[in-house]
Design a protein around this motif. Sequence first.
Motif, PDB file in Angstrom:
ATOM      1  N   PHE A   1       0.867  -1.175   0.000  1.00 23.31           N
ATOM      2  CA  PHE A   1       0.000   0.000   0.000  1.00 23.31           C
ATOM      3  C   PHE A   1       0.903   1.224   0.000  1.00 23.31           C
ATOM      4  N   ASP A   2       0.937   1.931  -1.130  1.00 28.27           N
ATOM      5  CA  ASP A   2       1.806   3.100  -1.277  1.00 28.27           C
ATOM      6  C   ASP A   2       0.955   4.342  -1.470  1.00 28.27           C
ATOM      7  N   GLU A   3       1.067   5.271  -0.522  1.00 27.52           N
ATOM      8  CA  GLU A   3       0.251   6.488  -0.585  1.00 27.52           C
ATOM      9  C   GLU A   3       0.897   7.489  -1.528  1.00 27.52           C
ATOM     10  N   GLN A   4       0.087   8.054  -2.393  1.00 24.39           N
ATOM     11  CA  GLN A   4       0.528   9.111  -3.304  1.00 24.39           C
ATOM     12  C   GLN A   4       0.371  10.465  -2.608  1.00 24.39           C
ATOM     13  N   ASP A   5       0.990  11.487  -3.171  1.00 26.06           N
ATOM     14  CA  ASP A   5       0.890  12.840  -2.607  1.00 26.06           C
ATOM     15  C   ASP A   5      -0.537  13.379  -2.615  1.00 26.06           C
ATOM     16  N   ASP A   6      -1.374  12.871  -3.525  1.00 28.12           N
ATOM     17  CA  ASP A   6      -2.758  13.347  -3.616  1.00 28.12           C
ATOM     18  C   ASP A   6      -3.704  12.598  -2.680  1.00 28.12           C
ATOM     19  N   GLY A   7      -3.157  11.730  -1.806  1.00 24.88           N
ATOM     20  CA  GLY A   7      -3.977  10.999  -0.852  1.00 24.88           C
ATOM     21  C   GLY A   7      -4.525   9.685  -1.367  1.00 24.88           C
ATOM     22  N   LYS A   8      -4.320   9.406  -2.646  1.00 27.80           N
ATOM     23  CA  LYS A   8      -4.741   8.121  -3.202  1.00 27.80           C
ATOM     24  C   LYS A   8      -3.688   7.071  -2.844  1.00 27.80           C
ATOM     25  N   THR A   9      -4.057   5.807  -2.993  1.00 28.12           N
ATOM     26  CA  THR A   9      -3.168   4.714  -2.628  1.00 28.12           C
ATOM     27  C   THR A   9      -2.960   3.776  -3.810  1.00 28.12           C
ATOM     28  N   VAL A  10      -1.715   3.438  -4.071  1.00 31.57           N
ATOM     29  CA  VAL A  10      -1.385   2.430  -5.071  1.00 31.57           C
ATOM     30  C   VAL A  10      -1.333   1.082  -4.344  1.00 31.57           C
ATOM     31  N   VAL A  11      -2.229   0.191  -4.727  1.00 35.43           N
ATOM     32  CA  VAL A  11      -2.250  -1.158  -4.168  1.00 35.43           C
ATOM     33  C   VAL A  11      -1.618  -2.081  -5.202  1.00 35.43           C
ATOM     34  N   THR A  12      -0.612  -2.827  -4.776  1.00 32.29           N
ATOM     35  CA  THR A  12       0.055  -3.768  -5.669  1.00 32.29           C
ATOM     36  C   THR A  12      -0.042  -5.166  -5.085  1.00 32.29           C
ATOM     37  N   LEU A  13      -0.587  -6.073  -5.883  1.00 30.03           N
ATOM     38  CA  LEU A  13      -0.664  -7.498  -5.537  1.00 30.03           C
ATOM     39  C   LEU A  13       0.442  -8.209  -6.298  1.00 30.03           C
ATOM     40  N   ARG A  14       1.295  -8.896  -5.577  1.00 29.38           N
ATOM     41  CA  ARG A  14       2.348  -9.691  -6.220  1.00 29.38           C
ATOM     42  C   ARG A  14       2.190 -11.126  -5.771  1.00 29.38           C
ATOM     43  N   GLN A  15       2.183 -12.028  -6.736  1.00 24.24           N
ATOM     44  CA  GLN A  15       2.115 -13.458  -6.460  1.00 24.24           C
ATOM     45  C   GLN A  15       3.389 -14.111  -6.976  1.00 24.24           C
ATOM     46  N   ILE A  16       3.987 -14.965  -6.152  1.00 18.30           N
ATOM     47  CA  ILE A  16       5.118 -15.780  -6.600  1.00 18.30           C
ATOM     48  C   ILE A  16       4.648 -17.232  -6.540  1.00 18.30           C
ATOM     49  N   HIS A  17       4.526 -17.836  -7.714  1.00 21.70           N
ATOM     50  CA  HIS A  17       4.041 -19.203  -7.818  1.00 21.70           C
ATOM     51  C   HIS A  17       5.203 -20.190  -7.702  1.00 21.70           C
ATOM     52  N   PRO A  18       4.925 -21.440  -7.334  1.00 22.05           N
ATOM     53  CA  PRO A  18       6.004 -22.387  -7.061  1.00 22.05           C
ATOM     54  C   PRO A  18       6.858 -22.742  -8.281  1.00 22.05           C
ATOM     55  N   THR A  19       6.266 -22.671  -9.481  1.00 22.08           N
ATOM     56  CA  THR A  19       7.013 -23.005 -10.706  1.00 22.08           C
ATOM     57  C   THR A  19       6.547 -22.096 -11.846  1.00 22.08           C
ATOM     58  N   PRO A  20       7.371 -21.936 -12.870  1.00 14.36           N
ATOM     59  CA  PRO A  20       6.920 -21.191 -14.053  1.00 14.36           C
ATOM     60  C   PRO A  20       5.707 -21.857 -14.712  1.00 14.36           C
ATOM     61  N   GLU A  21       5.641 -23.172 -14.666  1.00 17.78           N
ATOM     62  CA  GLU A  21       4.523 -23.891 -15.270  1.00 17.78           C
ATOM     63  C   GLU A  21       3.221 -23.581 -14.531  1.00 17.78           C
ATOM     64  N   ARG A  22       3.278 -23.519 -13.209  1.00 19.95           N
ATOM     65  CA  ARG A  22       2.075 -23.196 -12.440  1.00 19.95           C
ATOM     66  C   ARG A  22       1.632 -21.771 -12.730  1.00 19.95           C
ATOM     67  N   ARG A  23       2.582 -20.851 -12.832  1.00 17.02           N
ATOM     68  CA  ARG A  23       2.246 -19.465 -13.180  1.00 17.02           C
ATOM     69  C   ARG A  23       1.511 -19.436 -14.513  1.00 17.02           C
ATOM     70  N   LYS A  24       1.993 -20.193 -15.490  1.00 18.98           N
ATOM     71  CA  LYS A  24       1.367 -20.223 -16.814  1.00 18.98           C
ATOM     72  C   LYS A  24      -0.074 -20.733 -16.724  1.00 18.98           C
ATOM     73  N   VAL A  25      -0.320 -21.766 -15.916  1.00 23.84           N
ATOM     74  CA  VAL A  25      -1.678 -22.290 -15.720  1.00 23.84           C
ATOM     75  C   VAL A  25      -2.573 -21.214 -15.115  1.00 23.84           C
ATOM     76  N   VAL A  26      -2.075 -20.535 -14.086  1.00 27.17           N
ATOM     77  CA  VAL A  26      -2.861 -19.519 -13.378  1.00 27.17           C
ATOM     78  C   VAL A  26      -3.179 -18.338 -14.304  1.00 27.17           C
ATOM     79  N   VAL A  27      -2.194 -17.896 -15.066  1.00 29.98           N
ATOM     80  CA  VAL A  27      -2.441 -16.823 -16.041  1.00 29.98           C
ATOM     81  C   VAL A  27      -3.457 -17.303 -17.078  1.00 29.98           C
ATOM     82  N   GLY A  28      -3.344 -18.546 -17.486  1.00 32.30           N
ATOM     83  CA  GLY A  28      -4.242 -19.114 -18.491  1.00 32.30           C
ATOM     84  C   GLY A  28      -5.698 -19.149 -18.076  1.00 32.30           C
TER      85      GLY A  28
END
Length: 164
Positions: A116-143
């Motif tokens: 949660f990163d607050e901007q100067d204008d009071g808005k918030t940048v929310v970033t979701l990062r997922q690290i999957h166990p394998t590149p193959e699993r990431r590909k399935v999830v994106v798919g």
Amino acid sequence: MNETIRSDAADWSTSPLDREIVVTRVVNADRTAVCQAWTDHDQIVKWFGPEGFTCKTHEIDIRTGGVWRFDMIAPDGTCFSNKMDFLRVDSPRVIEALHGKDADEDPHRFRLLVTFDEQDDGKTVVTLRQIHPTPERRKVVVGFGAVELGGQTLSKLAAHVERF
């Protein structure tokens, strides 16, 4: 997973990009309110999940060392078991968890980092990062649409906090 708990978001810069999914949203609310929507058990159950999905909570304790066990129920009634083990809850900066099925062993469980990163204008940048166990699993999830579904989840978060 053999990864160590990262001390802050900058530590994630060395994570394997071939296993990572990133979804970001600017929310028109201050970061304390946005983070509280994630850490307050009464709020998160109202907005969490993609459009049309609801949550049925079995256990919820959103703090470092806590757990959230819940079913994600699709619009067609399909039930998906979920469990988040919270590795770090540092409000209003970051939430780090392991997310997968509500089972003792889940080979597809992934590491989740929400910042949660607050901007100067009071808005918030929310970033979701997922690290999957394998590149193959990431590909399935994106798919199956995880990027779009993550975007829908962040849209529901924004709609929830922007009402106040």
